[in-house]
Design an enzyme around this catalytic site. Structure first.
Site, mmCIF file in Angstrom:
data_model
loop_
_atom_site.group_PDB
_atom_site.id
_atom_site.type_symbol
_atom_site.label_atom_id
_atom_site.label_comp_id
_atom_site.label_asym_id
_atom_site.label_seq_id
_atom_site.Cartn_x
_atom_site.Cartn_y
_atom_site.Cartn_z
ATOM 1 N N ASN A 111 -52.487 -98.002 109.799
ATOM 2 C CA ASN A 111 -51.544 -97.974 108.673
ATOM 3 C C ASN A 111 -51.981 -97.002 107.580
ATOM 4 O O ASN A 111 -51.156 -96.265 107.034
ATOM 5 C CB ASN A 111 -51.383 -99.374 108.080
ATOM 6 N N THR A 156 -14.397 -68.530 88.485
ATOM 7 C CA THR A 156 -14.454 -69.988 88.374
ATOM 8 C C THR A 156 -13.260 -70.462 89.196
ATOM 9 O O THR A 156 -12.229 -69.768 89.242
ATOM 10 C CB THR A 156 -14.323 -70.482 86.913
ATOM 11 N N HIS A 157 -13.405 -71.581 89.859
ATOM 12 C CA HIS A 157 -12.343 -72.087 90.758
ATOM 13 C C HIS A 157 -12.009 -71.076 91.862
ATOM 14 O O HIS A 157 -10.915 -71.100 92.424
ATOM 15 C CB HIS A 157 -11.059 -72.426 89.997
ATOM 16 N N SER A 278 -17.614 -60.771 119.129
ATOM 17 C CA SER A 278 -16.771 -61.718 119.839
ATOM 18 C C SER A 278 -16.633 -61.239 121.270
ATOM 19 O O SER A 278 -16.601 -60.041 121.531
ATOM 20 C CB SER A 278 -15.393 -61.774 119.175
ATOM 21 N N LYS A 284 -14.660 -57.657 115.963
ATOM 22 C CA LYS A 284 -15.308 -58.712 115.184
ATOM 23 C C LYS A 284 -16.757 -58.449 114.821
ATOM 24 O O LYS A 284 -17.533 -57.918 115.599
ATOM 25 C CB LYS A 284 -15.255 -60.018 115.984
ATOM 26 N N ASN A 286 -19.025 -61.294 113.137
ATOM 27 C CA ASN A 286 -19.017 -62.647 112.571
ATOM 28 C C ASN A 286 -20.341 -62.964 111.870
ATOM 29 O O ASN A 286 -21.411 -62.639 112.385
ATOM 30 C CB ASN A 286 -18.748 -63.681 113.665
ATOM 31 N N GLU A 291 -23.071 -68.815 108.441
ATOM 32 C CA GLU A 291 -22.347 -70.066 108.707
ATOM 33 C C GLU A 291 -23.310 -71.187 109.094
ATOM 34 O O GLU A 291 -23.137 -72.342 108.690
ATOM 35 C CB GLU A 291 -21.334 -69.841 109.833
ATOM 36 N N TYR A 318 -46.534 -102.813 105.628
ATOM 37 C CA TYR A 318 -46.120 -101.956 106.733
ATOM 38 C C TYR A 318 -45.213 -102.704 107.697
ATOM 39 O O TYR A 318 -45.435 -103.871 108.003
ATOM 40 C CB TYR A 318 -47.356 -101.431 107.486
ATOM 41 N N LYS A 326 -40.991 -90.102 110.678
ATOM 42 C CA LYS A 326 -41.502 -88.782 111.009
ATOM 43 C C LYS A 326 -40.478 -87.807 111.557
ATOM 44 O O LYS A 326 -40.421 -86.643 111.143
ATOM 45 C CB LYS A 326 -42.678 -88.928 111.982
#
Ligand code: ARG
Length: 459
Positions: A111, A156-157, A278, A284, A286, A291, A318, A326
């Site tokens: 422990n 913003t937005h 692609s 393409k 990508n 991502e 414990y 882990k």
């Protein structure tokens, strides 16, 4: 056959599925170096206190070092029957040195071993990650320096707000990363206490020296309460929280890279090294790496939620539940390291398109606030009134399909009578950017001052 560690109490061995659910060796073997280091410190202390003979200490230390090499070189045979790294190492030690191996476990328990190993491992992981985050900051800094003057629309937005510089934008992420490093450093500071010697839960009647083992292992001090020492995993949760916030920051930058590298924005070109093609659409490019970094937070925050849920409601001290700590942390650590490294590569490699960003900065009425500010500063108009007048000017420009600066002086005067020719100067992106010279603002002078400050810090 019954277990070699506690076989005295048992007549039979475990069911196959018991062994499977109980064993942690498949993942906690990652603790092997920390476990051996902790054992050497413990044995040395026992010898210094007269609990172990010098001969036994030498045999134990030599044996453990042999095991360290065997595992490091891939020559060690791990056994699920021996459950975990602690018992795998001890069993091998017995094969190597015989009965003296049995004396190593005096005044300690798995422990306190596992709590110690975990802290040592996290300490190394945090130090490693800190270096990676500093490299990431250097990559951001290099882009910021190259683009301290490059105008882009600030949003913003995700709607055009005011012009900023690309350098300023890069430096924003550098500041976030500084706080991330600080969160990990704080985690490290708090976890750096040594649980070794708490034994199973209550301490021990052997005359151990916990200060000595703590110092030998580079801890600031021994933990103060033996029950707490073996029963909490808050330090692992601190790490997972810090990793979640860091991954959240990376995810936001990743999303920006995805948006910026689209044909509609064209603000940056990602390098070939971090793009994919692609199999069907030949045109393409990508942004797969971006991502994936955008997505990786899912498993990191998932690990945080998993471990808090494991710990919730556990009675002191414990419980085997805690063995579930882990995999969550290992996966999060691997994931955050991979994400930071990939992001560093993407930022270092990308090519910002100053022309495209500059053109975008001049669209979408990005300097409307500057028009309102001009009315306040030059006509002494109250800001609310200036805001209203500017809104009317934007509406007029929108109806004509042009930008604010394309309206004629007459048209502007029909909205705000006192306006003079000088207002057009205020409506340029250049002026808008250079004018925002308040501390921390987007003016190149401010951005450069921050860059200099960080260059020194990261040197
Ligand atoms: N493999 C165990 C874990 O990871 C080590 C501690 C086991 N202690 C015990 N009393 N069964 O938590």
């Amino acid at each position: 056959a019954s277990n070699i560690m506690w076989g005295g109490r048992f007549a039979g061995g475990p069911a196959k599925v018991m062994e499977k659910i109980n064993a942690s060796i498949d993942y906690d073997k990652r603790f092997y170096a920390q476990d051996i280091r902790g054992s050497i410190a413990h044995a040395t202390m026992l010898a210094d206190r007269g609990v172990l003979t010098r001969e036994d200490l030498t045999a134990i230390t030599d044996g453990l070092n042999t095991i360290l090499r065997e595992i490091g070189e891939g020559r060690f045979e791990f056994s699920a029957a021996l459950e975990d790294i602690h018992m795998n190492v001890e069993a091998r030690l017995r094969e190597l040195i015989g009965d003296a191996a049995g004396r190593l476990h005096t005044a300690r328990s798995r422990n306190d071993q596992v709590a110690t190993d975990f802290r040592l491992w996290l300490r190394d992981a945090i130090d490693r990650l800190d270096g990676m985050l500093a490299d990431f900051q250097r990559a951001l800094l290099a882009q910021a320096e190259a683009h301290a003057e490059t105008a882009m629309p600030g949003f913003t937005h995700l709607q055009v707000a005011q012009p900023v510089t690309f350098g300023h934008h890069m430096m924003a992420y550098l500041e976030m990363t500084a706080r991330d490093r600080d969160r990990f450093a704080e985690t490290r500071r708090r976890l750096n206490e040594c649980p070794l010697g708490a034994a199973a839960l209550a301490g021990t009647s052997f005359p151990i020296d916990r200060e000595a083992t703590a110092a030998a292992l580079g801890f600031d001090r021994p933990t103060a309460n033996s029950l707490d020492s073996v029963s909490d995993r808050d330090f692992a949760l601190d790490y997972l929280h810090a990793a979640s916030v860091c991954a959240m920051h990376l995810s936001r930058l990743a999303e920006e890279l995805v948006i910026w590298s689209s044909a509609q924005f064209g603000f940056v070109k990602m390098s070939d090294a971090f793009s994919t093609g692609s199999s069907i659409m030949p045109q393409k490019r990508n942004p797969d790496a971006a991502e994936l970094v955008r997505a990786k937070i899912g498993r990191i925050t998932g690990s945080y939620v998993a471990l808090t849920t494991v710990m919730k409601g556990l009675p002191m001290t414990y419980g085997k539940d805690m063995q579930e700590d882990k995999e969550a942390v290992f996966d999060a650590a691997d994931t955050i390291e991979l994400s930071v490294t990939a992001m560093t590569g993407m930022i270092a490699d990308m090519s910002p398109d100053a022309g495209a960003m500059g053109r975008a900065a001049a669209q979408g009425f990005a300097t409307a606030t500057d028009f309102a500010d001009w009315l306040v500063q030059n006509l002494d108009m109250p800001f609310r009134e200036a805001h209203h007048a500017t809104g009317a000017a934007v509406r007029m420009a929108e109806a004509k399909g042009c930008d604010l600066g394309d309206l004629s002086l007459e048209e502007l005067r029909s909205i705000a009578p006192g306006v003079s020719e000088a207002v057009f100067e205020a409506l340029t992106v250049e002026r808008a950017v250079h004018g925002r010279n308040s501390y921390g603002g987007t003016a190149p002078a401010q951005v450069r001052a921050q860059i200099e400050r960080w260059k020194e810090k990261l040197a």
